[in-house]
Design an enzyme around this catalytic site. Structure first.
Site, mmCIF file in Angstrom:
data_model
loop_
_atom_site.group_PDB
_atom_site.id
_atom_site.type_symbol
_atom_site.label_atom_id
_atom_site.label_comp_id
_atom_site.label_asym_id
_atom_site.label_seq_id
_atom_site.Cartn_x
_atom_site.Cartn_y
_atom_site.Cartn_z
ATOM 1 C CG HIS A 202 -14.538 -39.797 16.717
ATOM 2 N ND1 HIS A 202 -13.123 -39.625 16.507
ATOM 3 C CD2 HIS A 202 -14.826 -38.720 17.094
ATOM 4 C CE1 HIS A 202 -12.925 -38.392 16.481
ATOM 5 N NE2 HIS A 202 -13.870 -37.852 16.819
ATOM 6 C CG HIS B 3 -17.046 -34.492 19.530
ATOM 7 N ND1 HIS B 3 -15.848 -34.429 20.249
ATOM 8 C CD2 HIS B 3 -16.780 -35.322 18.253
ATOM 9 C CE1 HIS B 3 -14.871 -34.609 19.435
ATOM 10 N NE2 HIS B 3 -15.206 -35.032 18.280
ATOM 11 N NE ARG C 138 -19.829 -30.498 20.940
ATOM 12 C CZ ARG C 138 -18.988 -30.984 20.182
ATOM 13 N NH1 ARG C 138 -17.647 -31.302 20.557
ATOM 14 N NH2 ARG C 138 -18.823 -30.298 18.840
ATOM 15 C CG ASN D 135 -13.600 -32.378 22.063
ATOM 16 O OD1 ASN D 135 -14.727 -33.066 22.377
ATOM 17 N ND2 ASN D 135 -13.783 -31.703 21.025
ATOM 18 C CE LYS E 176 -9.086 -37.512 18.946
ATOM 19 N NZ LYS E 176 -10.296 -36.999 18.919
ATOM 20 C CG HIS F 233 -7.693 -33.789 15.510
ATOM 21 N ND1 HIS F 233 -8.716 -33.669 15.205
ATOM 22 C CD2 HIS F 233 -6.792 -33.064 14.513
ATOM 23 C CE1 HIS F 233 -9.309 -32.524 14.073
ATOM 24 N NE2 HIS F 233 -7.949 -32.317 13.584
ATOM 25 C CG HIS G 191 -11.609 -37.145 12.343
ATOM 26 N ND1 HIS G 191 -10.261 -37.114 12.223
ATOM 27 C CD2 HIS G 191 -11.722 -36.616 13.475
ATOM 28 C CE1 HIS G 191 -9.704 -36.013 13.278
ATOM 29 N NE2 HIS G 191 -10.813 -35.685 13.861
ATOM 30 C CG LEU H 54 -11.399 -28.356 11.402
ATOM 31 C CD1 LEU H 54 -10.850 -27.637 12.543
ATOM 32 C CD2 LEU H 54 -10.550 -28.134 10.178
ATOM 33 C CG ASP I 294 -15.563 -36.153 14.112
ATOM 34 O OD1 ASP I 294 -15.629 -35.869 15.301
ATOM 35 O OD2 ASP I 294 -15.039 -35.800 13.521
ATOM 36 C CB ALA J 66 -14.673 -27.408 12.923
HETATM 37 C C1 NCD Z 1 -14.916 -31.856 16.448
HETATM 38 C C2 NCD Z 1 -15.916 -31.182 17.760
HETATM 39 O O1 NCD Z 1 -16.474 -30.240 17.412
HETATM 40 O O2 NCD Z 1 -15.587 -31.511 18.719
HETATM 41 N N1 NCD Z 1 -15.305 -31.195 15.364
HETATM 42 C C3 NCD Z 1 -14.784 -31.605 14.070
HETATM 43 O O3 NCD Z 1 -14.824 -30.919 13.208
HETATM 44 N N2 NCD Z 1 -14.513 -32.774 13.825
HETATM 45 C C4 NCD Z 1 -13.427 -32.002 16.886
HETATM 46 C C5 NCD Z 1 -12.717 -33.085 16.112
HETATM 47 O O4 NCD Z 1 -13.261 -34.311 16.106
HETATM 48 O O5 NCD Z 1 -11.534 -32.907 15.875
HETATM 49 ZN ZN ZN Z 2 -14.221 -35.859 16.847
HETATM 50 ZN ZN ZN Z 3 -10.666 -34.580 15.630
#
Ligand code: NCD
Ligand code: ZN
Ligand code: ZN
Length: 346
Positions: free
Chosen positions: A13, A15, A17, A41, A99, A136, A174, A219, A247, A263
């Site tokens: 998991h 991110h 960007r 996302n 997702k 999520h 998560h 989150l 995450d 978050a």
């Molecule tokens: C994640 C993000 O910033 O893309 N943020 C988070 O607090 N975990 C999104 C997610 O995994 O829910």
């Molecule tokens: Zn995430």
């Molecule tokens: Zn999430």
């Protein structure tokens, strides 16, 4: 000095960007992990195989020379997802999973799903194709307390979904509660959960230690200590239902240190080291390879890495920040001592 040699870990998991942030963060994940499941996302979200293939190429271009790392792509489900397109993307080897973001549950989820039962044809097609659904898992409603969102999602959404689709494979992303940990283990091999380093290391008190601490805000939000302890027990149990998913969620410093802070915890620079701290504290280093390198690949159906890496108990200091053009991203453990280090020259 303790040391541990394991198959190269996999992060289920992440991110990354896009653009300059992507270029800055990908090398941190690629350094430690053989593969990573990449969350979709973005703005706009990754909803088609063509978008995912182009995104994968941008990630590959950011992998440092000579580093062996494979990004694995996911599809962002919306109310308009077409089952045939999704399954075609899966068959073509673009989408490993899809997702589910409930609308407005987290960062960049404005296009998320408003009617989950409305996606039943999509879930049925995924079950038939053996394509995992990643959730999520938070019920977001103005009358649901933020600390209860995960347990309420399990009761109101996830349990009925699994009943409607008895062969659908699900990763509860998560997890943050004892309810989440128990639920992940109670459905045999078709349900599993990722656990982040921050939810193993901290409880919710850390958010308010001496003032509000935006770099611990993610989150689902950190929970009370009893939940943290349940997660530590789950992760170190060796059960195949739990695996590593950081995450890692980079946000620029000024967007976290903000009146409406974003978050997400950026853990990639210290990710494996952070988990090792927990496993060492729990006297469970013998369970680490299963959690970090074997259980996730087994659930998704790909082979574990053949490369072996060695971590040793040796102190170093985590970077205070990672630069992105004129901005910074503040990582987990910023400026703090890290107890474990990847050994070099093997
Ligand atoms: C994640 C993000 O910033 O893309 N943020 C988070 O607090 N975990 C999104 C997610 O995994 O829910
Ligand atoms: Zn995430
Ligand atoms: Zn999430």
């Amino acid at each position: 000095m303790r040391s541990l040699t394991i198959r190269k870990p996999v992060d289920l998991h992440v991110h990354f960007r896009d653009g300059a942030v992507l270029d800055a963060v990908v090398p941190h994940t690629a350094r430690q992990f053989a593969r990573a499941i990449v969350m979709p996302n973005l703005v706009p979200p990754v909803t088609t195989a063509a978008m995912a293939a182009a995104y994968r190429a941008r990630i590959e271009a950011a992998i440092p020379e000579g580093v062996d790392f494979t990004p694995i792509m996911t599809c962002y489900l919306t109310d308009a997802t077409d089952p045939a397109d999704l399954i075609a993307g899966h068959r073509d080897g673009i989408f490993a999973a899809a997702k589910l973001y409930p609308a407005h549950a987290t960062t960049n989820s404005a296009h998320g799903v408003t009617s989950i039962a409305g996606l039943d044809p999509v879930f049925a097609a995924m079950a038939e194709a053996g394509m995992p659904l990643l959730t999520h898992g938070e019920l977001v409603h103005h009358d649901v307390d933020i600390f209860d969102r995960e347990a309420r999602f399990i009761d109101a959404v996830l349990a009925p979904l699994l009943e409607r689709h008895p062969t659908l494979k699900v990763v509860m992303e998560h997890i943050t509660t004892s309810e989440g940990a128990q639920f992940a283990r109670s459905h045999g091999s078709r349900v599993a959960a990722t656990i982040t380093p921050q939810h193993l290391l901290y409880d919710r008190n850390v958010l308010f230690e001496g003032g509000i601490r935006p770099h611990y805000y993610c989150l689902p939000i950190l929970k009370r200590r009893s939940h943290q302890l349940a997660l530590r027990e789950a992760a170190t149990s060796g059960a195949p239902n739990y695996f590593l998913g950081t995450d890692t969620a980079p946000h620029l410093r000024h967007l976290k240190e903000n009146a409406c802070g974003c978050a997400g915890v950026f853990s990639a620079p210290v990710a494996v080291e952070a988990y090792l701290k927990v496993f060492a504290e729990e006297n469970a280093l013998d369970k680490f390879e299963a959690f970090a390198s074997l259980n996730g690949p087994a659930f998704y159906g790909f082979a574990p890495s053949q490369t072996r890496v060695t971590y040793e108990e040796r102190a170093w200091t985590a970077p205070a920040s990672v630069s992105v053009e004129e901005h910074q991203i503040v990582p987990l453990f910023a400026g703090e001592r890290v107890d474990w280090a990847l050994s070099r020259g093997l």
